[in-house]
Design a protein around this motif. Structure first.
Motif, PDB file in Angstrom:
ATOM      1  N   GLU A 127      81.455  37.218  21.381  1.00  0.00           N
ATOM      2  CA  GLU A 127      81.280  35.987  20.833  1.00  0.00           C
ATOM      3  C   GLU A 127      80.423  34.735  21.003  1.00  0.00           C
ATOM      4  OE1 GLU A 127      85.361  32.066  21.196  1.00  0.00           O
ATOM      5  OE2 GLU A 127      85.216  34.181  22.763  1.00  0.00           O
ATOM      6  N   HIS A 128      80.181  34.170  19.681  1.00  0.00           N
ATOM      7  CA  HIS A 128      78.290  33.851  19.741  1.00  0.00           C
ATOM      8  C   HIS A 128      78.936  32.739  18.239  1.00  0.00           C
ATOM      9  CE1 HIS A 128      78.423  36.575  16.607  1.00  0.00           C
ATOM     10  NE2 HIS A 128      77.657  35.510  15.655  1.00  0.00           N
ATOM     11  N   GLU A 129      77.636  31.485  18.280  1.00  0.00           N
ATOM     12  CA  GLU A 129      77.580  30.532  17.708  1.00  0.00           C
ATOM     13  C   GLU A 129      76.371  30.226  16.946  1.00  0.00           C
ATOM     14  OE1 GLU A 129      80.021  26.826  19.036  1.00  0.00           O
ATOM     15  OE2 GLU A 129      78.750  26.302  20.226  1.00  0.00           O
ATOM     16  N   THR A 130      76.042  29.015  16.091  1.00  0.00           N
ATOM     17  CA  THR A 130      75.482  28.718  15.767  1.00  0.00           C
ATOM     18  C   THR A 130      74.835  27.600  16.606  1.00  0.00           C
ATOM     19  OG1 THR A 130      75.265  28.978  13.497  1.00  0.00           O
ATOM     20  CG2 THR A 130      73.511  27.392  14.397  1.00  0.00           C
ATOM     21  N   ALA A 131      73.390  27.310  17.575  1.00  0.00           N
ATOM     22  CA  ALA A 131      73.193  26.496  18.234  1.00  0.00           C
ATOM     23  C   ALA A 131      72.558  25.100  18.214  1.00  0.00           C
ATOM     24  CB  ALA A 131      72.510  27.891  19.279  1.00  0.00           C
ATOM     25  N   PHE A 132      71.690  24.821  16.838  1.00  0.00           N
ATOM     26  CA  PHE A 132      71.044  23.662  16.411  1.00  0.00           C
ATOM     27  C   PHE A 132      71.806  23.035  17.537  1.00  0.00           C
ATOM     28  CE2 PHE A 132      70.196  25.962  11.909  1.00  0.00           C
ATOM     29  CZ  PHE A 132      68.644  26.192  12.663  1.00  0.00           C
ATOM     30  N   ALA A 133      72.656  22.388  17.577  1.00  0.00           N
ATOM     31  CA  ALA A 133      74.095  21.832  18.704  1.00  0.00           C
ATOM     32  C   ALA A 133      74.660  22.477  19.392  1.00  0.00           C
ATOM     33  CB  ALA A 133      75.005  20.821  17.677  1.00  0.00           C
ATOM     34  N   MET A 134      74.436  21.633  20.539  1.00  0.00           N
ATOM     35  CA  MET A 134      75.347  22.399  21.543  1.00  0.00           C
ATOM     36  C   MET A 134      75.828  21.351  22.987  1.00  0.00           C
ATOM     37  SD  MET A 134      72.221  23.486  24.343  1.00  0.00           S
ATOM     38  CE  MET A 134      73.517  24.409  25.215  1.00  0.00           C
ATOM     39  N   THR A 135      77.085  21.456  23.117  1.00  0.00           N
ATOM     40  CA  THR A 135      77.379  20.284  24.041  1.00  0.00           C
ATOM     41  C   THR A 135      76.266  20.346  25.604  1.00  0.00           C
ATOM     42  OG1 THR A 135      79.166  22.197  25.158  1.00  0.00           O
ATOM     43  CG2 THR A 135      79.868  20.958  23.086  1.00  0.00           C
ATOM     44  N   VAL A 136      77.432  18.829  25.916  1.00  0.00           N
ATOM     45  CA  VAL A 136      76.504  18.474  26.808  1.00  0.00           C
ATOM     46  C   VAL A 136      76.885  19.757  28.237  1.00  0.00           C
ATOM     47  CG1 VAL A 136      75.796  17.151  28.885  1.00  0.00           C
ATOM     48  CG2 VAL A 136      76.323  16.436  26.891  1.00  0.00           C
ATOM     49  N   HIS A 137      78.222  19.909  27.870  1.00  0.00           N
ATOM     50  CA  HIS A 137      78.033  21.165  29.365  1.00  0.00           C
ATOM     51  C   HIS A 137      77.705  22.405  29.095  1.00  0.00           C
ATOM     52  CE1 HIS A 137      82.047  18.999  29.963  1.00  0.00           C
ATOM     53  NE2 HIS A 137      81.657  19.639  31.575  1.00  0.00           N
ATOM     54  N   LYS A 138      77.088  22.690  27.840  1.00  0.00           N
ATOM     55  CA  LYS A 138      76.698  23.579  27.866  1.00  0.00           C
ATOM     56  C   LYS A 138      74.904  23.934  28.362  1.00  0.00           C
ATOM     57  CE  LYS A 138      79.674  26.908  25.783  1.00  0.00           C
ATOM     58  NZ  LYS A 138      79.477  28.820  26.575  1.00  0.00           N
TER      59      LYS A 138
END
Length: 629
Positions: free
Chosen positions: A532-543
């Motif tokens: 499982e994955h997602e695009t990562a230009f933006a990410m949560t502060v938690h991540k």
């Protein structure tokens, strides 16, 4: 029609189902019990609290309609239900209510008690507390840290000395305060004292584990070869270190502890209560535990704020200050720790680092982080509005949907990445390095200003700007240059939650996702094999915890939500080394800085209960109180 979705969330449905079950159980156990409605409401509240990251619910904070007759009457009613236990009751029940009005699910009360006992075993080890360090340690500390100017306290050196004198050492400091440098020197001292000692290095996520191993290697270059060669060569996720079993649980636990002499855990602020309990219980007798983290960062996603609680009290007793003075060549009167947040029985085990070696005293990022931590919105606002430092910008933007101009400005942050893709299409090291110079951080996943929506528009804009000749499938999520964030561990592929890879075309034009290995090489995997994955230009502060970037843009929600807290803003700001852009309205940013997050918990109370019991037993018997085993 308002357009608002008022249907219950999955967590709310689960909490309601749990509460109904508790009420049915009480009706069966206590026929005629008249407080079923209140019991059901309280059970639902504590279930929701755990889902929100709390360990328990505060009975005093329940709405008035849930407390007919007042707090004392509700307390008696719950305890009369037959399904709510007192802490000292010998048989477990679904809920536990302590003397201070904390209502727990039994599992989390049990975790707190077990973690408190395991921490006290380490902190109260009579051998460690009574033994002096080896005579050579003083000279070794002098060689590694040097002499402090004018006899001032060097807190890195003091932390190292504390680790030599005790089994539990908790070091809290923000990015750039020298935690990794300190732990390298601690390990050098321990290796010199005990050649061949078994050292394990771990972190909550694979990304954090890889990063601390790399940082340790970078900081260990000054060591003599016989010490350098015995430094850890591998870092583990905590789940892997403990040996997660397919059916659940861990291979290592209190009855089958880890085969180690020293365990160093980085990014310990990410530890939730359940995982912290399993970890500390697996420390064998006689071993040392060194926890590194930042008490001011966001707490774990799951229930608990363990590191913040156990790092709350940096007090040093007079006896410990004397020992530290002898070991560090520091006048005892200069060893004055800061005032703690709350007294705990873990004093003499905690050090706070405040001097920042990365930002400098006049750094804009450092000044902003300090104002956020202090809750000083008024001062921060004046400073931001007057352009206090070129490294920090604030866009007072509270629009519901990011404007096209804002999206283009965010894309500008990836200009180095885009240019590197053009110049180094087949060189993953250069491409990934360029990508890691900038990141968009969000408070939320969902919403027009959240991770999912921003990744969609940023990916579209990036593909348009790059215009790669192999990007021919407009409807596909995959394109050359796509950054990918792994969301689930896959031990077979050696991919872990938080790992980031970049999609690049190989020599034959086929798309592969390149992930860095600890030795500096890269693994290329077909997109279809990824977990499982997602695009990562933006990410949560938690991540983003455990990561560093040259620059970040912190996107806050359009409206104030509970997720926007002082800790979230501080954590986001301190991911940057050179530049920060805050994007959010004055109302949301100001309210967030003014609102520290507080997770309901009783871990300190459990530690204090153990200390009181021990003191009472010591008084009654006249002998030393041994720590629990």
């Amino acid at each position: 029609m308002t357009g608002l979705d008022t249907s219950p969330t999955p967590q709310e449905r689960l909490a309601a189902s749990f509460a109904r079950r508790i009420a049915r159980w009480a009706a069966e156990r206590t026929p005629g019990f008249a407080g079923l409605a209140v019991l059901e409401a309280a059970a639902q509240r504590v279930s929701l609290a755990v889902g929100e990251g709390h360990v328990c619910a505060d009975l005093a904070a329940l709405p008035a309609f849930m407390m007919p007759g007042g707090h004392d009457a509700v307390r008696k009613l719950l305890l009369d239900s037959g399904v709510v236990a007192r802490p000292a009751d010998p048989h477990p029940l679904p809920l536990v209510l302590d003397d201070d009005g904390r209502l727990y699910l039994y599992r989390y009360f049990d975790y707190e008690c077990r973690l408190a006992a395991a921490l006290r075993r380490l902190a109260g080890d009579p051998i460690a507390a009574g033994a002096a360090a080896a005579p050579e340690s003083r000279e070794r500390l002098r060689e590694l840290f040097g002499a402090a100017a004018d006899g001032e306290a060097d807190w890195q050196k003091i932390a190292a000395a504390l680790a030599l004198l005790g089994r539990l050492t908790i070091i809290s400091g923000g990015p750039g305060t020298g935690k990794t440098t300190t732990v390298v020197n601690i390990l050098a001292c321990l290796i010199a004292e005990q050649p061949g000692c078994r050292i394990a290095l771990a972190a909550p996520t694979g990304k954090a584990a890889a990063r601390v191993l790399m940082a340790l290697r970078e900081r260990a270059g000054h060591l003599a070869p016989e010490l350098h060669d015995q430094m850890p060569q591998t870092a583990f996720t905590i789940h892997r270190l403990l040996g997660m079993l397919p059916q659940g649980g861990f291979r290592h636990h209190a009855d089958n502890p880890l085969a180690i002499d020293v365990l160093v855990v980085d990014e310990a602020s990410m530890l939730d209560l359940a995982l912290a309990t399993r970890l500390v219980e697996a420390i064998p007798p006689g071993a040392r535990l060194i926890l590194l983290g930042d008490k001011d960062q966001l707490a774990a996603v799951e229930a608990g704020a363990v590191f913040s609680e156990i790092a709350a009290d940096p007090r040093l007793t007079p006896l410990m200050r004397t020992r530290l003075a002898e070991l560090t060549d520091t006048p005892a009167e200069r060893i004055v720790p800061p005032v703690g947040r709350e007294p705990t029985p873990l004093n003499d085990s905690v050090v706070w680092f405040s001097r920042n070696y990365r930002f400098g005293r006049d750094s804009g990022i450092g000044l902003l982080a300090a104002r956020v931590n202090a809750g000083d919105w008024d001062g921060a606002r004046i400073w931001l509005e007057h352009g206090g430092d070129a490294s920090v910008q604030w866009s007072d933007d509270g629009s519901m949907v990011p404007a096209k101009a804002l999206v283009e400005r965010l894309l500008d942050g990836y200009q180095d990445f885009l240019q590197t893709l053009r110049d180094h299409r087949a060189e993953p090291s250069a491409v990934l390095e360029a990508f890691n110079r900038f990141r968009v951080l969000c408070a939320l996943r969902e919403s027009a200003r959240g991770v999912v929506a921003l990744n969609r528009v940023l990916a579209a804009g990036f593909r348009r700007r790059l215009s790669h000749p192999l990007d021919t499938q407009a409807r596909s999520d995959w394109f050359p240059g796509r950054p990918v964030l792994i969301l689930r561990n896959d031990y077979a592929l050696r991919l872990f939650n938080g790992d980031i890879g970049i999609a690049l075309a190989d020599a034959g034009g086929a798309l592969r996702v390149y992930f860095p290995d600890a030795d500096g090489s890269f693994r290329a995997l077909p997109p279809v094999r990824l977990p499982e994955h997602e695009t990562a230009f933006a990410m949560t502060v938690h991540k983003s915890q455990g990561s560093e970037f040259d620059a970040i843009a912190l996107m806050l929600p359009a409206q104030l939500l509970p997720v926007v807290s002082r800790e979230l803003i501080y954590t986001g700001v301190t991911r940057a080394k050179q530049r920060v852009e805050l994007i959010g309205s004055a109302a949301v940013l100001g309210a967030g800085i003014a609102a520290p997050s507080r997770r309901h918990s009783g871990l300190i109370a459990r530690l204090q209960d153990l200390a009181a019991s021990c003191e009472a037993a010591q008084t009654a018997s006249g002998s030393d109180c041994l720590p629990p085993t």
